[in-house]
Design an enzyme around this catalytic site. Structure first.
Site, PDB file in Angstrom:
ATOM      1  N   GLU A   8       0.806  -1.229   0.000  1.00 27.25           N
ATOM      2  CA  GLU A   8       0.000   0.000   0.000  1.00 27.25           C
ATOM      3  C   GLU A   8       0.831   1.268   0.000  1.00 27.25           C
ATOM      4  OE1 GLU A   8      -0.174  -2.369   2.438  1.00 27.25           O
ATOM      5  OE2 GLU A   8      -2.120  -2.267   3.430  1.00 27.25           O
ATOM      6  N   ASP A  82      -1.707  -5.118   3.881  1.00 24.73           N
ATOM      7  CA  ASP A  82      -1.804  -5.450   5.306  1.00 24.73           C
ATOM      8  C   ASP A  82      -2.781  -6.602   5.560  1.00 24.73           C
ATOM      9  OD1 ASP A  82      -0.026  -3.451   5.969  1.00 24.73           O
ATOM     10  OD2 ASP A  82      -1.590  -1.954   6.305  1.00 24.73           O
ATOM     11  N   ASP A  84      -5.465  -7.337   7.270  1.00 25.56           N
ATOM     12  CA  ASP A  84      -6.738  -7.061   7.921  1.00 25.56           C
ATOM     13  C   ASP A  84      -7.773  -6.926   6.808  1.00 25.56           C
ATOM     14  OD1 ASP A  84      -6.234  -4.569   6.790  1.00 25.56           O
ATOM     15  OD2 ASP A  84      -5.827  -3.581   8.689  1.00 25.56           O
ATOM     16  N   GLU A  86      -9.323  -4.395   5.586  1.00 26.36           N
ATOM     17  CA  GLU A  86      -9.053  -3.291   4.668  1.00 26.36           C
ATOM     18  C   GLU A  86      -7.939  -3.685   3.703  1.00 26.36           C
ATOM     19  OE1 GLU A  86     -11.134   0.028   3.875  1.00 26.36           O
ATOM     20  OE2 GLU A  86     -11.322  -1.064   5.757  1.00 26.36           O
ATOM     21  N   TYR A 297       2.395  -4.870  13.230  1.00 23.07           N
ATOM     22  CA  TYR A 297       1.246  -4.141  12.676  1.00 23.07           C
ATOM     23  C   TYR A 297       0.436  -3.489  13.780  1.00 23.07           C
ATOM     24  CZ  TYR A 297      -2.610  -3.128   9.502  1.00 23.07           C
ATOM     25  OH  TYR A 297      -3.572  -2.497   8.754  1.00 23.07           O
ATOM     26  N   ARG A 299      -2.661  -1.976  13.711  1.00 22.32           N
ATOM     27  CA  ARG A 299      -4.133  -2.032  13.758  1.00 22.32           C
ATOM     28  C   ARG A 299      -4.536  -3.453  14.101  1.00 22.32           C
ATOM     29  NH1 ARG A 299      -3.179   1.456   9.377  1.00 22.32           N
ATOM     30  NH2 ARG A 299      -3.878   3.582   9.834  1.00 22.32           N
ATOM     31  N   HIS A 344      -3.820 -12.719  14.779  1.00 14.60           N
ATOM     32  CA  HIS A 344      -2.941 -11.570  14.644  1.00 14.60           C
ATOM     33  C   HIS A 344      -2.099 -11.436  15.909  1.00 14.60           C
ATOM     34  CE1 HIS A 344      -5.833  -9.562  11.538  1.00 14.60           C
ATOM     35  NE2 HIS A 344      -5.309 -10.689  11.118  1.00 14.60           N
TER      36      HIS A 344
END
Length: 695
Positions: A8, A82, A84, A86, A297, A299, A344
């Site tokens: 990203e 990432d 997740d 999103e 990470y 989040r 995670h």
């Protein structure tokens, strides 16, 4: 053989590129490359199915072109966004935009950006997780449905330019409800009794005449005086001494919400600032081993720690602090967060040997502060409990019973790195039946305080406890509420403006579900079910859409009836339709009921406010609007004075009391404004308060 890896962010791409040899090309998509269109609803509904009409966003057209070119010549393409929902959705859109089957491109994930993590990911690719993609799509479509269908009603009923949203409106109601509590609060008078024995030994009143006393029980001055009189004629005899060892276990490592709260309380960082700094630490900073991710990470709602990280922390603790600081068994934590993804990891340093002392040579001040907070929290989470000796000394004093409390640390354990707020209170040697000498006794009048307003950290904690939103939504939600001026920040507290009460009251009256925390939380659970159990995302959308649209129809009818009551008995001089009294950004005004086709309006005094006269009053600044990136920022005047707005109003509702600087903040990327002060002119970021003087 050439390999293309798509991530990203440019910083992430740069760090990963450092770990790979020849034959690898790493490119950044710059976040989401496709989204629903801004100018239309963007969702087709056919036979009960919701079909999103995704478009490549204007600011991503060039990067998509570049990715397509590189993809043509690559032998292998990895999606490395990432891990997740999103990130999974971004990977899906990248594949679709470059004309590839999303399920056929290898997907790699990693919790940290280090060489070992990247190498391991390349050896173990997987397929795209369509359940997570569908959960993200469901969330995006739900937010579009609410925003697109509900915001116009707010604009019609209250004032133009207002918006509503699932998480945003529920969060706003929480802030407004607290303000209502404060406004309705009636202070209650009470007294406390202060007792001090000789050598400054503090005691607390526990009971009077055999009745235990709570904080508010001494509600009259007469009772306070009666207790003082009783104390003055009493002798003070120690009746009991209790000593008890207490073990306090270490705090778990951070997840997103607790990091935001701790950074706010200990460092004074806003959630937005915290996440921006954490992003930098995750994507890559300078270290003794070169550019690499310094933390995992950021989040996450998980407290899980990789076995290798626990083992590395154990070796470090034993070497640096001694074996006694290492618990017999590793400390394992599980998250209580609803829908937490335990696969995670929690937020931790990627290399425990990169200590804050070493990091100080490589990181700028605020990055170092946040890294130190994350580092100390993680290492302390793997340390032995703190052991304290707690003492309670009971004192008989005629009709009164008093208590003296003491605390002594026997072994500091994890608090060596993560100190709490409790301080030691060392008591002198005391014995049973010993008589204490009174040094002072007095009364003090108090009044109960209203509940405190939410700080940004307090609101994050509340949203998390109610299951509203997810780690990635907390900071953007607060930023949205403050940037739209529904809420202002005063002394680090969130204070709702008048418009917030109007919005909340309107939603409570017509759309209770949108501001109901239980409804919003249950919707989050359904999104979790889509991601984790493969629940049907189309069904979730359908179950929400039908009753919501019915409510929208009812709301429109209510607004139309209200408009009838607000008719002023005049016809529009331009089109002949009825004129209405309406509320706007700068107060009440008269407008045509045929808006937006007819734009006639005037203020209450009768002066016409046509779009042509507005344009004559607007002075050019030559700066592109920071919100829509299409219009120009112009200087306007109102009864409140000079302000700046977008030339494309009402299509773009950007306004500011300060002239934009035409530049982005180097700290957080938000637009900066110009400020004229006695000590000179400055460029300032209203988001993170970064400031620089203009020479």
């Amino acid at each position: 053989m050439s390999t293309l890896i798509i991530v990203e962010s440019p910083a992430k791409a740069k760090t990963i590129k450092n770990f790979l040899g020849r034959g690898y090309d790493v490119i950044a998509s710059l976040g989401h490359i496709r989204d629903l269109p801004k100018s239309s609803f963007g969702i087709k509904i056919e036979d009960g199915e919701f079909i999103p009409e995704y478009r490549i966003t204007a600011d991503h057209s060039q990067v998509v072109k570049e990715i397509k070119e590189k993809a043509k010549s690559a032998d292998k393409i990895y999606l490395a966004t990432d891990e997740d929902r999103e990130g999974e959705a971004i990977a899906f859109h990248i594949a679709a935009a470059i004309g590839k089957d999303p399920l056929k491109l290898p997907r790699i994930v990693f919790h940290e950006i280090t060489k070992s993590a990247i190498d391991a990911a390349l050896k173990n690719p997987r397929s795209l997780d369509m359940a997570s993609v569908n959960a993200q799509q469901a969330r995006r479509l739900l937010d579009r449905i609410v925003g697109y269908k509900l915001s116009p009603l707010l604009s019609q009923k209250i004032q133009s330019g207002l918006s509503a949203g699932r998480v945003q409106s529920a969060a706003l109601k929480i802030i407004v409800d607290r303000e209502r509590e404060i406004q309705a609060f009636v202070p209650q008078r009470y007294f406390s009794i202060e007792v001090l024995f000789k050598t400054d030994l503090e005691a607390t009143l526990v009971s009077f005449k055999g009745k235990k006393l709570d904080k508010l029980d001494i509600s009259s001055e007469e009772l306070a005086d009666e207790i003082l009189a009783s104390l003055k004629k009493s002798s003070f005899i120690i009746s009991k001494i209790e000593s008890k060892e207490r073990k306090t276990t270490a705090n778990p490592p951070f997840m997103t919400s607790t990091l935001q709260q701790s950074a706010s309380n200990r460092l004074g960082f806003s959630p937005k600032r915290t996440m921006a700094l954490a992003q930098q630490l995750y994507e890559g900073v300078n270290t003794p081993n070169g550019q690499m991710g310094a933390i995992t990470y950021m989040r996450t709602d998980s407290l899980n720690i990789a076995k290798e990280a626990r083992e590395a922390a154990a070796k470090f603790i034993e070497r640096e602090f001694g074996k006694e600081y290492l618990p017999p068994k590793p400390n394992i934590y599980t998250s209580k967060a609803k829908g937490a993804q335990e696969a995670h990891e929690a937020i931790r340093p990627t290399n425990v040997e990169f200590t804050p002392q070493i990091a100080a040579k490589y990181l700028e001040k605020d990055l170092l502060k946040l890294y130190t907070l994350i580092y100390n929290r993680f290492v302390s989470s793997q340390m032995s409990p703190q052991i304290t000796l707690n003492q309670i000394v009971s004192v008989e004093a005629g009709e009164c019973e008093l208590k003296i409390s003491g605390r002594k640390t026997l072994f500091d354990g994890f608090s060596k790195l993560w100190a709490g707020s409790e301080k030691d209170v060392i008591l002198p040697e005391l014995s049973l039946k010993e008589e204490l000498k009174l040094q002072k006794s007095s009364k003090e009048e108090h009044f109960t305080e209203p509940p405190a307003r939410y700080s940004e950290a307090g609101l994050v904690k509340k949203l998390e406890s109610l299951g509203i939103g997810r780690p990635s939504t907390y900071a953007p939600t607060i930023t949205l509420l403050t940037s739209r001026e529904y809420v202002t920040t005063q002394s680090k507290q969130l204070v709702p403006n008048e418009i917030a009460f109007k919005i909340t009251a309107m939603l409570e009256a017509n759309f209770t579900d949108i501001v109901d925390s239980d409804f919003t939380s249950n919707l989050e659970k359904k999104l979790d079910d889509i991601a984790e159990k493969g629940a049907n995302w189309q069904k979730v959308l359908g179950e929400f859409y039908e009753p919501f649209i019915a409510k929208i129809s009812e709301g429109k009818t209510a607004i139309e009836s209200q408009k009838v009551r607000e008719l002023i008995g005049e016809k529009c001089p331009q089109c002949g339709k009825d004129l209405l009294k309406r509320s706007g950004r700068f107060g009440e005004f008269i407008a045509c009921s045929g808006f937006p086709k007819c734009k006639y309006s005037r203020n209450i005094a009768g002066e016409q406010n046509s779009s042509q006269s507005s344009k004559k009053q607007a002075a050019s600044t030559g700066i592109t609007c920071p919100k829509c990136q299409k219009g120009e920022v112009v200087e306007r005047s109102s009864k409140r004075g000079k302000f700046y707005g977008c030339s494309l109003y009402p299509k773009c509702d950007y306004t500011s009391n300060y002239k934009p600087a035409g530049a982005s903040c180097p700290e957080c990327g938000e637009p900066m404004v110009l400020k004229e002060l006695k000590k000179g002119n400055f460029k300032e970021c209203l988001a993170c308060k970064y400031k620089t003087q203009i020479s």
